[in-house]
Scaffold this active site. Sequence first.
Site, PDB file in Angstrom:
ATOM      1  N   TYR A 138       0.824  -1.213   0.000  1.00  0.00           N
ATOM      2  CA  TYR A 138       0.000   0.000   0.000  1.00  0.00           C
ATOM      3  C   TYR A 138       0.862   1.268   0.000  1.00  0.00           C
ATOM      4  O   TYR A 138       0.403   2.331   0.405  1.00  0.00           O
ATOM      5  CB  TYR A 138      -0.906   0.042   1.236  1.00  0.00           C
ATOM      6  CG  TYR A 138      -2.132  -0.851   1.207  1.00  0.00           C
ATOM      7  CD1 TYR A 138      -2.034  -2.207   0.932  1.00  0.00           C
ATOM      8  CD2 TYR A 138      -3.394  -0.333   1.490  1.00  0.00           C
ATOM      9  CE1 TYR A 138      -3.154  -3.033   0.947  1.00  0.00           C
ATOM     10  CE2 TYR A 138      -4.523  -1.143   1.501  1.00  0.00           C
ATOM     11  CZ  TYR A 138      -4.395  -2.492   1.232  1.00  0.00           C
ATOM     12  OH  TYR A 138      -5.508  -3.296   1.256  1.00  0.00           O
ATOM     13  N   LYS A 189       5.931 -14.474   2.501  1.00  0.00           N
ATOM     14  CA  LYS A 189       5.817 -15.120   1.190  1.00  0.00           C
ATOM     15  C   LYS A 189       7.210 -15.099   0.558  1.00  0.00           C
ATOM     16  O   LYS A 189       7.372 -14.796  -0.633  1.00  0.00           O
ATOM     17  CB  LYS A 189       4.773 -14.384   0.329  1.00  0.00           C
ATOM     18  CG  LYS A 189       4.347 -15.112  -0.921  1.00  0.00           C
ATOM     19  CD  LYS A 189       3.682 -16.456  -0.693  1.00  0.00           C
ATOM     20  CE  LYS A 189       3.669 -17.280  -1.966  1.00  0.00           C
ATOM     21  NZ  LYS A 189       3.111 -18.647  -1.758  1.00  0.00           N
ATOM     22  N   ASP A 222      -0.185 -18.407   2.086  1.00  0.00           N
ATOM     23  CA  ASP A 222      -1.183 -19.338   1.535  1.00  0.00           C
ATOM     24  C   ASP A 222      -1.471 -20.464   2.539  1.00  0.00           C
ATOM     25  O   ASP A 222      -2.623 -20.794   2.817  1.00  0.00           O
ATOM     26  CB  ASP A 222      -0.746 -19.883   0.164  1.00  0.00           C
ATOM     27  CG  ASP A 222       0.704 -20.330   0.114  1.00  0.00           C
ATOM     28  OD1 ASP A 222       1.461 -20.051   1.070  1.00  0.00           O
ATOM     29  OD2 ASP A 222       1.100 -20.971  -0.882  1.00  0.00           O
ATOM     30  N   ASP A 246      -4.558  -7.626   5.381  1.00  0.00           N
ATOM     31  CA  ASP A 246      -5.876  -7.179   4.924  1.00  0.00           C
ATOM     32  C   ASP A 246      -6.721  -8.405   4.589  1.00  0.00           C
ATOM     33  O   ASP A 246      -7.869  -8.539   5.025  1.00  0.00           O
ATOM     34  CB  ASP A 246      -5.708  -6.282   3.689  1.00  0.00           C
ATOM     35  CG  ASP A 246      -7.038  -5.905   3.083  1.00  0.00           C
ATOM     36  OD1 ASP A 246      -7.984  -5.627   3.848  1.00  0.00           O
ATOM     37  OD2 ASP A 246      -7.151  -5.900   1.836  1.00  0.00           O
ATOM     38  N   ASP A 250      -9.988 -10.456   6.969  1.00  0.00           N
ATOM     39  CA  ASP A 250     -11.365 -10.760   6.544  1.00  0.00           C
ATOM     40  C   ASP A 250     -11.680 -12.226   6.829  1.00  0.00           C
ATOM     41  O   ASP A 250     -12.775 -12.559   7.293  1.00  0.00           O
ATOM     42  CB  ASP A 250     -11.555 -10.475   5.044  1.00  0.00           C
ATOM     43  CG  ASP A 250     -12.091  -9.072   4.792  1.00  0.00           C
ATOM     44  OD1 ASP A 250     -11.784  -8.178   5.602  1.00  0.00           O
ATOM     45  OD2 ASP A 250     -12.808  -8.873   3.790  1.00  0.00           O
TER      46      ASP A 250
HETATM   47  C1  IPM Z   1      -9.584  -2.802   5.422  1.00  0.00           C
HETATM   48  C2  IPM Z   1     -10.285  -2.498   4.144  1.00  0.00           C
HETATM   49  C3  IPM Z   1      -9.551  -1.477   3.340  1.00  0.00           C
HETATM   50  C4  IPM Z   1      -8.160  -1.943   3.044  1.00  0.00           C
HETATM   51  C5  IPM Z   1     -10.357  -1.132   2.078  1.00  0.00           C
HETATM   52  C6  IPM Z   1     -11.627  -0.410   2.420  1.00  0.00           C
HETATM   53  C7  IPM Z   1      -9.574  -0.408   1.059  1.00  0.00           C
HETATM   54  O1  IPM Z   1     -10.464  -3.672   3.414  1.00  0.00           O
HETATM   55  O2  IPM Z   1      -9.396  -1.889   6.226  1.00  0.00           O
HETATM   56  O3  IPM Z   1      -9.248  -3.939   5.645  1.00  0.00           O
HETATM   57  O4  IPM Z   1      -7.911  -2.727   2.152  1.00  0.00           O
HETATM   58  O5  IPM Z   1      -7.266  -1.505   3.728  1.00  0.00           O
HETATM   59 MG    MG Z   2      -9.866  -5.376   4.351  1.00  0.00          MG
END
Ligand code: IPM
Ligand code: MG
Length: 358
Positions: A138, A189, A222, A246, A250
């Site tokens: 990022y 990785k 992975d 990230d 999730d």
């Molecule tokens: C997170 C989100 C963000 C990210 C999105 C909204 C761009 O997925 O905070 O995990 O990827 O950082």
């Molecule tokens: Mg995210």
Amino acid sequence: MKTYKIAAMGGDGIGPEVVRAGVQVLNVCAERDGGFKMEFTGFDWGSDYYRKHGVMMPADGADQLRKFDAILFGAVGAPDIPDHITLWGLRLAICQPLDQYANVRPTRILPGITSPLRNVSGPELDWVIVRENSEGEYSGVGGRVHQGLPEEVATDVSIMTRPGVTRIMRFAFKLAQSRPRKLLTVVTKSNAQRHAMVMWDEIAAEVAKEFPDVTWDKMLVDAMTMRMTMRPQTLDTIVATNLHADILSDLAAALAGSLGIAPTANLNPERKTPSMFEPIHGSAFDITGKGIANPVATFWTAAMMLEHLGEKPATDRLMKAVERVTANKSLHTPDLGGKATTKQVTDAVCDALRSAND
Ligand code: IPM
Ligand code: MG
């Protein structure tokens, strides 16, 4: 009495709804505690602001936030504006200049919530993911030339620096050390990415020497998805790059029952700048304005904010109130399979706080 100055920024989608609920609950926390006050200042930055002004926030936005003790953030993203504009225009435009380099994402299964994992009832899954939040994938370094032509070229360059990696490793080891199991997994990785990720591994091994009481291991990203799913009890604290964390966070949120409960803190651990606290879920346009957004992620986020501010008893009281409410299935919002509204859940947490006997 201490008064904390908090910037409250709902942003987009369900963001304003959950931040409003968060402010309500934080005010009750302060009232219930009696030892501090909260003073909120609202900010209307986000996609509506973009439609009016052509920018997501004013050019000096990040600077305006410096005078606050913390920032409570909702969500960013709108269906009619490209995601990279909304993200870079607001969230990253705050995190990066304020150097909130440590993103912390606790995950556990709250009472009353069911994990999709067959053999997990709760205690087997209790993790904190530490996400590098200032560089890596990022970094924003890259470019695009000859757009639309057959020879078009585009790059996103992942930048890793020795200071950047060292500070996040130190933060993660320290956090692992503060938790009962003193266990850290470093996600990598380096089998495929042979420069930056190899440096990442080397720095992890160097920093590990400063923390002889922390047990640590290394896991390819992975294989990590498999371990999180098949052997969740073998994990505790996890550190990963910006993009890896990230994605893994999730997965972690889903395994803990819902993205609607997952919190996060964007920390400047040295406290040179305010830190920013936000639910992970994002703007959720499909349910915006319906009054059914799950505010639990924001309440857990608010608890992380109280903890960062040093208000430990208020933090514990809030988490206990949240757990009392999640334990009651009639107070579950639709993302958890229930019928409750944002308001019902919020009022229930406020009541639980008021009737808490500690
Ligand atoms: C997170 C989100 C963000 C990210 C999105 C909204 C761009 O997925 O905070 O995990 O990827 O950082
Ligand atoms: Mg995210």
